[in-house]
Design a protein around this motif. Structure first.
Motif, PDB file in Angstrom:
ATOM      1  N   GLU A  14      46.001 -13.757  48.672  1.00 50.96           N
ATOM      2  CA  GLU A  14      46.510 -12.475  48.195  1.00 50.96           C
ATOM      3  C   GLU A  14      45.669 -11.905  47.065  1.00 50.96           C
ATOM      4  OE1 GLU A  14      50.694 -11.020  46.348  1.00 50.96           O
ATOM      5  OE2 GLU A  14      50.833 -12.323  48.102  1.00 50.96           O
ATOM      6  N   LYS A  15      45.188 -12.765  46.167  1.00 52.45           N
ATOM      7  CA  LYS A  15      44.379 -12.295  45.030  1.00 52.45           C
ATOM      8  C   LYS A  15      43.064 -11.704  45.503  1.00 52.45           C
ATOM      9  CE  LYS A  15      46.217 -15.242  41.342  1.00 52.45           C
ATOM     10  NZ  LYS A  15      45.911 -16.280  40.329  1.00 52.45           N
ATOM     11  N   ILE A  16      42.390 -12.395  46.428  1.00 54.88           N
ATOM     12  CA  ILE A  16      41.096 -11.917  46.912  1.00 54.88           C
ATOM     13  C   ILE A  16      41.270 -10.643  47.732  1.00 54.88           C
ATOM     14  CG2 ILE A  16      39.105 -12.469  48.377  1.00 54.88           C
ATOM     15  CD1 ILE A  16      39.478 -15.404  47.587  1.00 54.88           C
ATOM     16  N   SER A  17      42.284 -10.621  48.601  1.00 52.97           N
ATOM     17  CA  SER A  17      42.526  -9.419  49.401  1.00 52.97           C
ATOM     18  C   SER A  17      42.903  -8.250  48.496  1.00 52.97           C
ATOM     19  CB  SER A  17      43.614  -9.674  50.440  1.00 52.97           C
ATOM     20  OG  SER A  17      44.837 -10.007  49.819  1.00 52.97           O
ATOM     21  N   GLY A  18      43.635  -8.552  47.411  1.00 58.71           N
ATOM     22  CA  GLY A  18      43.985  -7.516  46.439  1.00 58.71           C
ATOM     23  C   GLY A  18      42.754  -6.951  45.747  1.00 58.71           C
ATOM     24  N   LEU A  19      41.789  -7.834  45.454  1.00 62.40           N
ATOM     25  CA  LEU A  19      40.540  -7.398  44.834  1.00 62.40           C
ATOM     26  C   LEU A  19      39.774  -6.460  45.759  1.00 62.40           C
ATOM     27  CD1 LEU A  19      38.314  -7.542  42.652  1.00 62.40           C
ATOM     28  CD2 LEU A  19      37.469  -9.616  43.792  1.00 62.40           C
ATOM     29  N   PHE A  20      39.631  -6.859  47.028  1.00 64.16           N
ATOM     30  CA  PHE A  20      38.917  -6.019  47.991  1.00 64.16           C
ATOM     31  C   PHE A  20      39.678  -4.712  48.235  1.00 64.16           C
ATOM     32  CE2 PHE A  20      36.637  -9.937  49.066  1.00 64.16           C
ATOM     33  CZ  PHE A  20      35.343  -9.451  49.193  1.00 64.16           C
ATOM     34  N   GLY A  21      41.010  -4.787  48.197  1.00 58.48           N
ATOM     35  CA  GLY A  21      41.811  -3.586  48.338  1.00 58.48           C
ATOM     36  C   GLY A  21      41.570  -2.613  47.205  1.00 58.48           C
ATOM     37  N   PHE A  22      41.485  -3.139  45.977  1.00 60.30           N
ATOM     38  CA  PHE A  22      41.196  -2.283  44.822  1.00 60.30           C
ATOM     39  C   PHE A  22      39.810  -1.654  44.950  1.00 60.30           C
ATOM     40  CE2 PHE A  22      39.101  -1.773  40.713  1.00 60.30           C
ATOM     41  CZ  PHE A  22      39.943  -0.842  40.123  1.00 60.30           C
ATOM     42  N   ILE A  23      38.828  -2.451  45.354  1.00 59.83           N
ATOM     43  CA  ILE A  23      37.465  -1.924  45.550  1.00 59.83           C
ATOM     44  C   ILE A  23      37.486  -0.799  46.584  1.00 59.83           C
ATOM     45  CG2 ILE A  23      35.149  -2.491  46.417  1.00 59.83           C
ATOM     46  CD1 ILE A  23      35.596  -5.336  45.268  1.00 59.83           C
ATOM     47  N   GLY A  24      38.303  -0.977  47.631  1.00 61.00           N
ATOM     48  CA  GLY A  24      38.436   0.068  48.644  1.00 61.00           C
ATOM     49  C   GLY A  24      39.007   1.353  48.074  1.00 61.00           C
ATOM     50  N   ARG A  25      40.011   1.230  47.221  1.00 59.10           N
ATOM     51  CA  ARG A  25      40.609   2.427  46.611  1.00 59.10           C
ATOM     52  C   ARG A  25      39.639   3.122  45.668  1.00 59.10           C
ATOM     53  NH1 ARG A  25      44.813  -1.203  46.655  1.00 59.10           N
ATOM     54  NH2 ARG A  25      44.628  -1.746  44.445  1.00 59.10           N
ATOM     55  N   ALA A  26      38.732   2.355  45.095  1.00 58.33           N
ATOM     56  CA  ALA A  26      37.726   2.918  44.179  1.00 58.33           C
ATOM     57  C   ALA A  26      36.428   3.270  44.893  1.00 58.33           C
ATOM     58  CB  ALA A  26      37.434   1.910  43.055  1.00 58.33           C
ATOM     59  N   SER A  27      36.415   3.190  46.223  1.00 61.82           N
ATOM     60  CA  SER A  27      35.158   3.302  46.981  1.00 61.82           C
ATOM     61  C   SER A  27      34.459   4.647  46.802  1.00 61.82           C
ATOM     62  CB  SER A  27      35.405   3.029  48.469  1.00 61.82           C
ATOM     63  OG  SER A  27      36.367   3.919  49.001  1.00 61.82           O
ATOM     64  N   TYR A  28      35.221   5.748  46.670  1.00 65.79           N
ATOM     65  CA  TYR A  28      34.583   7.057  46.473  1.00 65.79           C
ATOM     66  C   TYR A  28      33.817   7.087  45.157  1.00 65.79           C
ATOM     67  CZ  TYR A  28      34.186  12.127  45.706  1.00 65.79           C
ATOM     68  OH  TYR A  28      33.711  13.396  45.446  1.00 65.79           O
ATOM     69  N   HIS A  29      34.407   6.554  44.109  1.00 71.17           N
ATOM     70  CA  HIS A  29      33.744   6.529  42.800  1.00 71.17           C
ATOM     71  C   HIS A  29      32.535   5.596  42.814  1.00 71.17           C
ATOM     72  CE1 HIS A  29      37.706   8.151  42.027  1.00 71.17           C
ATOM     73  NE2 HIS A  29      37.325   8.564  40.830  1.00 71.17           N
ATOM     74  N   ILE A  30      32.679   4.461  43.482  1.00 68.22           N
ATOM     75  CA  ILE A  30      31.552   3.521  43.600  1.00 68.22           C
ATOM     76  C   ILE A  30      30.416   4.169  44.392  1.00 68.22           C
ATOM     77  CG2 ILE A  30      30.815   1.263  44.489  1.00 68.22           C
ATOM     78  CD1 ILE A  30      33.751   0.335  44.115  1.00 68.22           C
ATOM     79  N   PHE A  31      30.779   4.891  45.432  1.00 68.25           N
ATOM     80  CA  PHE A  31      29.770   5.569  46.259  1.00 68.25           C
ATOM     81  C   PHE A  31      28.989   6.585  45.423  1.00 68.25           C
ATOM     82  CE2 PHE A  31      27.793   8.023  49.521  1.00 68.25           C
ATOM     83  CZ  PHE A  31      27.754   7.215  50.649  1.00 68.25           C
ATOM     84  N   LEU A  32      29.699   7.366  44.623  1.00 74.37           N
ATOM     85  CA  LEU A  32      29.036   8.361  43.773  1.00 74.37           C
ATOM     86  C   LEU A  32      28.097   7.696  42.769  1.00 74.37           C
ATOM     87  CD1 LEU A  32      32.018  10.795  43.033  1.00 74.37           C
ATOM     88  CD2 LEU A  32      30.045  11.251  44.499  1.00 74.37           C
ATOM     89  N   VAL A  33      28.551   6.609  42.167  1.00 74.56           N
ATOM     90  CA  VAL A  33      27.727   5.903  41.170  1.00 74.56           C
ATOM     91  C   VAL A  33      26.458   5.357  41.806  1.00 74.56           C
ATOM     92  CG1 VAL A  33      27.636   3.839  39.708  1.00 74.56           C
ATOM     93  CG2 VAL A  33      29.625   5.348  39.598  1.00 74.56           C
ATOM     94  N   ASP A  84      42.548  -0.440  52.923  1.00 78.89           N
ATOM     95  CA  ASP A  84      41.841  -0.552  51.642  1.00 78.89           C
ATOM     96  C   ASP A  84      40.773  -1.648  51.696  1.00 78.89           C
ATOM     97  OD1 ASP A  84      43.396   1.458  50.514  1.00 78.89           O
ATOM     98  OD2 ASP A  84      44.898   0.054  49.771  1.00 78.89           O
ATOM     99  N   ILE A  85      41.096  -2.765  52.337  1.00 76.39           N
ATOM    100  CA  ILE A  85      40.135  -3.869  52.436  1.00 76.39           C
ATOM    101  C   ILE A  85      38.917  -3.453  53.263  1.00 76.39           C
ATOM    102  CG2 ILE A  85      39.758  -6.217  53.298  1.00 76.39           C
ATOM    103  CD1 ILE A  85      42.722  -6.779  52.703  1.00 76.39           C
ATOM    104  N   ILE A  86      39.170  -2.755  54.377  1.00 77.25           N
ATOM    105  CA  ILE A  86      38.057  -2.278  55.210  1.00 77.25           C
ATOM    106  C   ILE A  86      37.152  -1.348  54.411  1.00 77.25           C
ATOM    107  CG2 ILE A  86      37.471  -0.833  57.213  1.00 77.25           C
ATOM    108  CD1 ILE A  86      40.017  -1.955  58.565  1.00 77.25           C
ATOM    109  N   LYS A  87      37.762  -0.452  53.625  1.00 76.58           N
ATOM    110  CA  LYS A  87      36.965   0.443  52.780  1.00 76.58           C
ATOM    111  C   LYS A  87      36.190  -0.337  51.724  1.00 76.58           C
ATOM    112  CE  LYS A  87      39.159   4.066  51.204  1.00 76.58           C
ATOM    113  NZ  LYS A  87      40.305   4.798  50.596  1.00 76.58           N
ATOM    114  N   GLY A  88      36.810  -1.387  51.176  1.00 78.48           N
ATOM    115  CA  GLY A  88      36.125  -2.235  50.192  1.00 78.48           C
ATOM    116  C   GLY A  88      34.915  -2.924  50.781  1.00 78.48           C
ATOM    117  N   LEU A  89      35.077  -3.475  51.975  1.00 82.07           N
ATOM    118  CA  LEU A  89      33.958  -4.133  52.652  1.00 82.07           C
ATOM    119  C   LEU A  89      32.880  -3.111  53.027  1.00 82.07           C
ATOM    120  CD1 LEU A  89      35.999  -6.538  54.965  1.00 82.07           C
ATOM    121  CD2 LEU A  89      34.621  -7.192  52.971  1.00 82.07           C
ATOM    122  N   ALA A  90      33.309  -1.902  53.413  1.00 80.47           N
ATOM    123  CA  ALA A  90      32.352  -0.865  53.811  1.00 80.47           C
ATOM    124  C   ALA A  90      31.492  -0.412  52.634  1.00 80.47           C
ATOM    125  CB  ALA A  90      33.093   0.320  54.421  1.00 80.47           C
TER     126      ALA A  90
END
Length: 359
Positions: free
Chosen positions: A269-288, A11-17
Motif C-alpha cells: 500500500e505504501k509503494i502504490s500510494g507513492l506511485f499514485g501521488f507521483i501520478g497525481r503530480a505528473s502534470y507538474h513533473i512533466f512541466l519541470v 494514478d499509478i499508471i500515470k506515475g509509471l508513465a
C-alpha cells in the motif's frame, strides 16, 4: 467501469508513465529507439492520452453531461484552465529566466499561444495537446454518446488521414512543432479511452479481449511495431520520426492500460500510494522536466558517455528521475498550499456592513 469511483490504478499508471517520459528524454537516441524502448517507455504519451480520455469521460458521465451546451459552460472552461494555466504560467516565467541564463535566446511568437515555452524542451508539444483537449474532447464525447461505433471509426479515419496529409503539407512536414502539437494525431486513442469506460470490466480482462476489435487491433499494432523496431521497416506515408507511435500502434498502449487497470497495484500500500501521488503530480513533473532538459541541466551527457552498462550511467539515470520527481512534486504541493492560502484569505476577507453606519 464505475464513473463514481476513484481508481488508484489510474494514478499509478500515470506515475509509471511520467517516469517513462523522463527515462525516454534522458536516454541517448540510440537507446531510445531499440525494440525494448519502443515497447515500453516510448508508449508513455499514448498511455497518458488513453487515461486522459478515460478520466474526462468519467467526469462528464458523473456530472450527467449530455448536450454540448451543458459541457461548454463557464465553470468547465474556468475549472480546466485553472488546473492547467496556473502551473504553466509559473513554468513559462521560469523558462524565460533559464533561457536567458543558459541559452541567451528566447522564443516569443505565434507558437507561444499554443503553449510553446520561451525555452522549449522535450515533450513541450504535449502541453499544447492538453490545452487543445479542453476544447476538442467535449465534441468527441458528445459524438461518442450519440453513436459509439461511428465515433471510433470517424476518429480513426481522421487520425489516419491527418498522418498521411502531414507528409504533404509544408507547415507540418519534417516533424514540425505544428505537426507534433496537433491533437488530430491522437483523436483515435482518446476515443479508445472513452470506449474503455463503457466496455471494460475491471474485474475481468477476458470480456474485453474476447472482442474482435481489440484482438485484431492489438495484432495489427504489435506486428506494425515489430516491423518498425526489429526489421527497420518504414511506412513511407507517415512521418519517420513518429513511426513507433501513431494510429497504427494505438491498440498496444490501450492494452497496457487495460492490464494495468485490472492488476495494479501489485505492491504494498505504501509503494502504490507513492506511485499514485507521483501520478497525481505528473502534470507538474512533466512541466519541470521540459525546462530542465531544455536548459541542459540533465545528466544525459553522462549517460551517453558511459552507457547504462556502467555504474555512472545507471546512477545518472536514477538520479535524474528522482530529482525531477522531487522537484515536480514539490511544485505540485506548493500550488495546492498556495491555492488553500488564497481561499482562506478570500473567506476571511472582512466585508463592509452598511448597517454599522447607523449604530
Amino acid at each position: 467501469m464505475d464513473e463514481s469511483k476513484h481508481y488508484i490504478q489510474i494514478d499509478i499508471i500515470k506515475g509509471l508513465a511520467i517516469i517513462a517520459v523522463i527515462t525516454l528524454h534522458v536516454l541517448p537516441g540510440n537507446l531510445a529507439k531499440i525494440p525494448l524502448s519502443i515497447f515500453t517507455i516510448e508508449q508513455a504519451v499514448p498511455i497518458f492520452l488513453v487515461i486522459m480520455g478515460l478520466n474526462a469521460a468519467m467526469s462528464f458521465k458523473r456530472r450527467g453531461y449530455i448536450t454540448l451546451s451543458q459541457i461548454y459552460n463557464t465553470n468547465y472552461i474556468k475549472g480546466r484552465f485553472k488546473r492547467l494555466l496556473y502551473p504553466f504560467i509559473v513554468i513559462f516565467i521560469l523558462s524565460a529566466i533559464l533561457g536567458l541564463l543558459f541559452k541567451g535566446d528566447l522564443y516569443i511568437g505565434f507558437l507561444s499561444i499554443l503553449g510553446y515555452l520561451p525555452l522549449s524542451g522535450p515533450g513541450n508539444y504535449f502541453v499544447s495537446i492538453i490545452f487543445q483537449f479542453v476544447f476538442v474532447f467535449p465534441i468527441l464525447y458528445y459524438l461518442y454518446k450519440k453513436n459509439p461505433k461511428f465515433t471510433l471509426v470517424l476518429s480513426f479515419v481522421l487520425t489516419f488521414v491527418f498522418e498521411i496529409l502531414a507528409n504533404q503539407i509544408p507547415v507540418l512536414e519534417n516533424n514540425s512543432y505544428l505537426y507534433r502539437a496537433c491533437i488530430l494525431r491522437y483523436l483515435f486513442i482518446i476515443a479508445l479511452g472513452v470506449w474503455t469506460l463503457d466496455n471494460f470490466d475491471i474485474n475481468s480482462l477476458k470480456t474485453v479481449f474476447k472482442r474482435k476489435l481489440i484482438i485484431m487491433g492489438l495484432i495489427v499494432s504489435v506486428v506494425y511495431m515489430i516491423s518498425i523496431s526489429v526489421f527497420n521497416w518504414n511506412f513511407i506515408h507517415f512521418q519517420p520520426a513518429w513511426q513507433p507511435r501513431n494510429v497504427l500502434s494505438f491498440f498496444y498502449p490501450l492494452a497496457i492500460c487495460l492490464v494495468g487497470l485490472r492488476y495494479l497495484p501489485l505492491v504494498s500500500e505504501k509503494i502504490s500510494g507513492l506511485f499514485g501521488f507521483i501520478g497525481r503530480a505528473s502534470y507538474h513533473i512533466f512541466l519541470v522536466q521540459i525546462i530542465v532538459f531544455g536548459s541542459g541541466l540533465s545528466m544525459a551527457s553522462t549517460i551517453e558517455e558511459f552507457g547504462l552498462q556502467h555504474i555512472y550511467g545507471i546512477t545518472s539515470l536514477i538520479s535524474n528521475i528522482i530529482i525531477l520527481i522531487i522537484v515536480g512534486s514539490l511544485f505540485f504541493i506548493l500550488e495546492i498550499k498556495f491555492k488553500e492560502y488564497i481561499s482562506k484569505k478570500i473567506i476571511q476577507k472582512p466585508t463592509f456592513d452598511i448597517s454599522k453606519i447607523f449604530h
